[in-house]
Motif scaffolding. Structure first.
Motif, PDB file in Angstrom:
ATOM      1  N   ALA A  78       0.769  -1.141   0.092  1.00  0.00           N
ATOM      2  CA  ALA A  78       0.142  -0.008   0.163  1.00  0.00           C
ATOM      3  C   ALA A  78       0.964   1.154  -0.116  1.00  0.00           C
ATOM      4  O   ALA A  78       2.123   1.441   0.566  1.00  0.00           O
ATOM      5  N   GLY A  79       0.454   2.154  -0.785  1.00  0.00           N
ATOM      6  CA  GLY A  79       1.430   3.448  -0.877  1.00  0.00           C
ATOM      7  C   GLY A  79       2.219   3.341  -1.972  1.00  0.00           C
ATOM      8  O   GLY A  79       2.841   4.415  -2.487  1.00  0.00           O
ATOM      9  N   GLY A  80       2.718   2.170  -2.447  1.00  0.00           N
ATOM     10  CA  GLY A  80       3.602   1.973  -3.442  1.00  0.00           C
ATOM     11  C   GLY A  80       3.212   1.845  -4.849  1.00  0.00           C
ATOM     12  O   GLY A  80       1.940   2.546  -5.157  1.00  0.00           O
ATOM     13  N   SER A  81       3.749   1.187  -5.920  1.00  0.00           N
ATOM     14  CA  SER A  81       3.189   1.290  -7.241  1.00  0.00           C
ATOM     15  C   SER A  81       3.358  -0.286  -7.619  1.00  0.00           C
ATOM     16  O   SER A  81       4.381  -1.004  -7.081  1.00  0.00           O
ATOM     17  N   VAL A  82       2.523  -0.516  -8.726  1.00  0.00           N
ATOM     18  CA  VAL A  82       2.533  -1.876  -9.251  1.00  0.00           C
ATOM     19  C   VAL A  82       2.179  -1.602 -10.759  1.00  0.00           C
ATOM     20  O   VAL A  82       1.424  -0.961 -11.120  1.00  0.00           O
ATOM     21  N   THR A  83       2.938  -2.439 -11.530  1.00  0.00           N
ATOM     22  CA  THR A  83       2.550  -2.742 -13.083  1.00  0.00           C
ATOM     23  C   THR A  83       1.574  -4.157 -13.324  1.00  0.00           C
ATOM     24  O   THR A  83       2.460  -5.055 -12.975  1.00  0.00           O
ATOM     25  N   LEU A  84       0.853  -3.831 -13.930  1.00  0.00           N
ATOM     26  CA  LEU A  84      -0.049  -5.209 -14.322  1.00  0.00           C
ATOM     27  C   LEU A  84       0.115  -5.299 -15.774  1.00  0.00           C
ATOM     28  O   LEU A  84      -0.115  -4.568 -16.579  1.00  0.00           O
ATOM     29  N   ASP A  85       0.553  -6.640 -15.992  1.00  0.00           N
ATOM     30  CA  ASP A  85       0.769  -6.788 -17.766  1.00  0.00           C
ATOM     31  C   ASP A  85      -0.526  -7.091 -18.350  1.00  0.00           C
ATOM     32  O   ASP A  85      -1.319  -8.138 -17.891  1.00  0.00           O
ATOM     33  N   CYS A  86      -0.397  -6.810 -19.526  1.00  0.00           N
ATOM     34  CA  CYS A  86      -1.430  -7.387 -20.539  1.00  0.00           C
ATOM     35  C   CYS A  86      -0.913  -7.725 -21.776  1.00  0.00           C
ATOM     36  O   CYS A  86      -1.160  -7.289 -22.789  1.00  0.00           O
ATOM     37  N   GLU A  95      -0.084   3.476  -9.289  1.00  0.00           N
ATOM     38  CA  GLU A  95       0.857   4.320  -8.001  1.00  0.00           C
ATOM     39  C   GLU A  95       0.012   4.729  -6.970  1.00  0.00           C
ATOM     40  O   GLU A  95      -1.274   5.058  -6.973  1.00  0.00           O
ATOM     41  N   ASP A  96       0.663   5.198  -5.820  1.00  0.00           N
ATOM     42  CA  ASP A  96      -0.030   5.493  -4.488  1.00  0.00           C
ATOM     43  C   ASP A  96      -1.154   4.349  -4.218  1.00  0.00           C
ATOM     44  O   ASP A  96      -2.411   4.936  -4.041  1.00  0.00           O
ATOM     45  N   LEU A  97      -0.803   3.124  -4.504  1.00  0.00           N
ATOM     46  CA  LEU A  97      -1.786   2.112  -4.534  1.00  0.00           C
ATOM     47  C   LEU A  97      -2.416   2.075  -3.023  1.00  0.00           C
ATOM     48  O   LEU A  97      -1.861   2.158  -2.078  1.00  0.00           O
ATOM     49  N   LYS A  98      -3.860   1.840  -3.028  1.00  0.00           N
ATOM     50  CA  LYS A  98      -4.663   1.738  -2.026  1.00  0.00           C
ATOM     51  C   LYS A  98      -4.826   0.470  -1.581  1.00  0.00           C
ATOM     52  O   LYS A  98      -4.654  -0.387  -2.333  1.00  0.00           O
ATOM     53  N   GLU A  99      -5.121   0.154  -0.226  1.00  0.00           N
ATOM     54  CA  GLU A  99      -5.480  -1.069   0.257  1.00  0.00           C
ATOM     55  C   GLU A  99      -6.708  -1.804  -0.565  1.00  0.00           C
ATOM     56  O   GLU A  99      -6.674  -2.937  -0.719  1.00  0.00           O
ATOM     57  N   ASP A 100      -7.622  -0.841  -0.650  1.00  0.00           N
ATOM     58  CA  ASP A 100      -8.731  -1.371  -1.586  1.00  0.00           C
ATOM     59  C   ASP A 100      -8.627  -1.650  -2.956  1.00  0.00           C
ATOM     60  O   ASP A 100      -9.414  -2.279  -3.722  1.00  0.00           O
ATOM     61  N   ALA A 101      -7.239  -1.584  -3.404  1.00  0.00           N
ATOM     62  CA  ALA A 101      -6.942  -2.076  -4.572  1.00  0.00           C
ATOM     63  C   ALA A 101      -6.805  -3.740  -4.823  1.00  0.00           C
ATOM     64  O   ALA A 101      -6.482  -4.172  -5.965  1.00  0.00           O
ATOM     65  N   ALA A 102      -6.680  -4.408  -3.770  1.00  0.00           N
ATOM     66  CA  ALA A 102      -6.852  -5.698  -3.844  1.00  0.00           C
ATOM     67  C   ALA A 102      -7.905  -6.315  -4.663  1.00  0.00           C
ATOM     68  O   ALA A 102      -8.898  -5.901  -4.247  1.00  0.00           O
ATOM     69  N   GLY A 103      -7.541  -7.358  -5.257  1.00  0.00           N
ATOM     70  CA  GLY A 103      -8.443  -7.868  -5.968  1.00  0.00           C
ATOM     71  C   GLY A 103      -8.176  -8.501  -7.492  1.00  0.00           C
ATOM     72  O   GLY A 103      -7.081  -8.801  -7.617  1.00  0.00           O
ATOM     73  N   MET A 104      -9.056  -9.071  -8.317  1.00  0.00           N
ATOM     74  CA  MET A 104      -8.792  -9.511  -9.780  1.00  0.00           C
ATOM     75  C   MET A 104      -9.019  -8.201 -10.795  1.00  0.00           C
ATOM     76  O   MET A 104      -9.917  -7.726 -10.935  1.00  0.00           O
ATOM     77  N   TYR A 105      -7.873  -8.240 -11.417  1.00  0.00           N
ATOM     78  CA  TYR A 105      -7.728  -7.507 -12.622  1.00  0.00           C
ATOM     79  C   TYR A 105      -7.877  -8.045 -13.833  1.00  0.00           C
ATOM     80  O   TYR A 105      -6.994  -9.201 -13.938  1.00  0.00           O
TER      81      TYR A 105
END
Length: 137
Positions: free
Chosen positions: A38-46, A101-111
């Motif tokens: 949380a607070g960090g960043s992540v890149t999700l690939d497609c 970026e600025d990842l929130k805890e509510d961002a957990a889930g399926m993309y």
């Protein structure tokens, strides 16, 4: 599986005029598991190659509601307003990767990224599923 394909193809019908899907039952499914803080960043690939058309959606754990986050119908990438509930989202130019970026805890889930590639053999559809776990900062 067939209803999902129909939903995808029916939703994309106007931008797909002229594309021939030789075998709509041959859909590729690719799954990832990603953990980010949380607070960090992540890149999700497609996918490694930019699809001709793609859609990003998000499903919160415990729900069946798939919220549209971003798309590119071949006219440039666009983020949906509701995407900001997960953090600061962006789509880098010339890629279909979703960056949060600025990842929130509510961002957990399926993309889910639904990607369509126009090939010489016809249209190829690939679904990229990424389960994101968000840990405390």
């Amino acid at each position: 599986m067939v209803p999902i394909i129909c939903l995808l193809l029916c939703w994309m019908a106007p931008p797909l005029q002229g594309l021939e899907i030789h075998d709509p039952d041959e859909v590729e499914y690719i799954r990832f598991n990603v953990t980010a803080q949380a607070g960090g960043s992540v890149t999700l690939d497609c996918g490694a190659v930019l699809p001709d058309i793609f859609f990003w959606g998000f499903t919160k754990p415990g729900t069946d509601n798939n919220v549209a986050l971003a798309h590119n119908y071949g006219k440039g990438s666009k983020l949906q307003p509701q995407a900001s509930d997960l953090g600061r989202l962006q789509l880098n130019s010339n890629t279909s990767a979703l960056v949060i970026e600025d990842l929130k805890e509510d961002a957990a889930g399926m993309y889910t990224c639904q990607a369509l590639y126009d090939t010489d053999e016809g249209a190829k559809i690939t679904f990229y599923f990424t389960r994101l776990e968000v840990t405390d900062s």
